[in-house]
Design an enzyme around this catalytic site. Sequence first.
Site, PDB file in Angstrom:
ATOM      1  N   HIS A  23      41.878  45.220  44.531  1.00 43.94           N
ATOM      2  CA  HIS A  23      40.757  45.621  45.393  1.00 43.94           C
ATOM      3  C   HIS A  23      41.312  46.091  46.735  1.00 43.94           C
ATOM      4  CE1 HIS A  23      37.615  42.951  43.112  1.00 43.94           C
ATOM      5  NE2 HIS A  23      37.754  44.142  42.556  1.00 43.94           N
ATOM      6  N   HIS A  79      32.001  48.608  32.214  1.00 48.85           N
ATOM      7  CA  HIS A  79      31.969  48.473  33.679  1.00 48.85           C
ATOM      8  C   HIS A  79      32.673  49.688  34.260  1.00 48.85           C
ATOM      9  CE1 HIS A  79      32.511  46.760  37.616  1.00 48.85           C
ATOM     10  NE2 HIS A  79      33.663  46.163  37.404  1.00 48.85           N
ATOM     11  N   GLU A  81      34.090  50.150  37.280  1.00 47.94           N
ATOM     12  CA  GLU A  81      35.103  50.037  38.325  1.00 47.94           C
ATOM     13  C   GLU A  81      36.422  50.647  37.840  1.00 47.94           C
ATOM     14  OE1 GLU A  81      35.410  46.123  40.075  1.00 47.94           O
ATOM     15  OE2 GLU A  81      36.321  46.941  41.898  1.00 47.94           O
ATOM     16  N   HIS A 146      30.482  41.525  37.731  1.00 52.73           N
ATOM     17  CA  HIS A 146      30.197  41.349  39.145  1.00 52.73           C
ATOM     18  C   HIS A 146      29.637  42.604  39.813  1.00 52.73           C
ATOM     19  CE1 HIS A 146      34.018  43.336  40.826  1.00 52.73           C
ATOM     20  NE2 HIS A 146      33.994  43.537  39.539  1.00 52.73           N
ATOM     21  N   ASP A 165      34.927  41.822  32.972  1.00 53.70           N
ATOM     22  CA  ASP A 165      35.521  41.006  34.041  1.00 53.70           C
ATOM     23  C   ASP A 165      35.233  39.507  33.889  1.00 53.70           C
ATOM     24  OD1 ASP A 165      36.880  42.909  35.599  1.00 53.70           O
ATOM     25  OD2 ASP A 165      35.063  43.448  36.695  1.00 53.70           O
ATOM     26  N   TYR A 193      40.123  33.504  40.494  1.00 51.27           N
ATOM     27  CA  TYR A 193      39.343  34.700  40.148  1.00 51.27           C
ATOM     28  C   TYR A 193      37.854  34.416  40.348  1.00 51.27           C
ATOM     29  CZ  TYR A 193      38.109  38.550  36.837  1.00 51.27           C
ATOM     30  OH  TYR A 193      37.621  39.667  36.219  1.00 51.27           O
ATOM     31  N   HIS A 226      40.772  41.211  31.967  1.00 49.98           N
ATOM     32  CA  HIS A 226      41.986  40.855  32.720  1.00 49.98           C
ATOM     33  C   HIS A 226      42.544  39.550  32.161  1.00 49.98           C
ATOM     34  CE1 HIS A 226      41.184  43.778  35.905  1.00 49.98           C
ATOM     35  NE2 HIS A 226      39.970  43.290  36.054  1.00 49.98           N
TER      36      HIS A 226
HETATM   37 FE1  FEO Z   1      35.250  44.842  38.372  1.00 47.49          FE
HETATM   38 FE2  FEO Z   1      38.136  44.385  36.747  1.00 47.49          FE
HETATM   39  O1  FEO Z   1      36.851  45.329  37.669  1.00 47.49           O
END
Ligand code: FEO
Length: 395
Positions: A23, A79, A81, A146, A165, A193, A226
């Site tokens: 991030h 997602h 992102e 998220h 996520d 996390y 992840h």
């Molecule tokens: Fe919200 Fe792993 O990205």
Amino acid sequence: MKKHVKNNIYWVGKVDWELQRFHGDEYSTNQGSSYNAYLIQEEKTVLIDTVWAPFAHEFVENLAKEIDLNKIDCIVVNHGEVDHSGALPALMERIPNTPIYCSANAIRSLKGQYHQDWNFNVMKTGDKLSLGNGKELIFVEMQMLHWPDSMAAFLTQDNVLFSNDAFGQHLASEKLFNDEIDQCDLFSEALKYYANILQPFSPFLRKKLNEILALNLPIEMIATSHGVIWRDNPYQIVEKYTQWANDYQENQITIIYDTMWNGTKTLAEKIAEGIQLADPEVLVRIHNLAKSDENDLISEVFKSKTIVIGSPTILNSILHSVAGFIHLMKQLKFKSKKAAAFGCYGWSGESVKVMNELLGNAGFEILGEGYRHQWNPDSEGQIAAVEFGKMIANS
Ligand code: FEO
């Protein structure tokens, strides 16, 4: 290189051993991370998610070695992102008409980032996609877990939940599964996390966990985006999330301070002494903010019932490191935690008042008026700090 997950499911992601910050610079990833993408090869071939943009070329080339890209029937984007969608532009250049299945909000996030009018198909909770061989993907919207666009997909018969996520960890590993790695590393990274990313969304998570449990899905694996896949007792991480989402705390008090000439540091150590004297059972930890990893400190705050924050007075206020950390805690919306403030001063002495105000605005219940000491703490000042620690322990 693809790795076998289960039956006709393969991992086709990227392990990022060198990742130190995530991030931007907001999150420390001291153990690296991975961007997990999955290929399901039933009668239909489905790709679930991609990888972060810097690995786009490598991802597409590796995928093309495993499968004729034109054989991919559709792509599920759980997602938008960039760590999961970042390779989409490179992939879509090769297979531009491939349908993309995603939430309505993901169309907004993908269009906003990539400015492409791909073949989008909106999925809502309960929508199904047949893969042939009697198997289906069932979609579950995961708004605010998220991002507003987050979604999960459950593969029937194989009983694998592709959770994106949720339930992840920033942890690089050549091993794919939770039972193959060090359990302390696994749970420490899973908690970090949660505390740093999902904590502010705990009320949404509580509702969503109940909704998922009510679906009675026979989940045998949780394949996150992840870290490792939960294969051994996947419900253990669901149970952990249930605890973490309910104003989690342990019997811990954490003292976090920054100091200029060590006076506030002396107070920190004396306050810790007082806490431990008054309550031998409680775990007390002291961290110098300037010498610590802020995201690891957030894990400590997450586990604590009380935090004690220290800053000397500077320019009628507090050190910017402490102000920034209180701001971070405010953003993470901690609930049901107590806080106290302390600090040394030379002249005007506003730091404790400033910290009390900031901590109150950040949602902490403030204990007492705080403790401030003018100049370097002498023996009398140190005894008073021990007494302040006892008050905190007894509150
Ligand atoms: Fe919200 Fe792993 O990205």
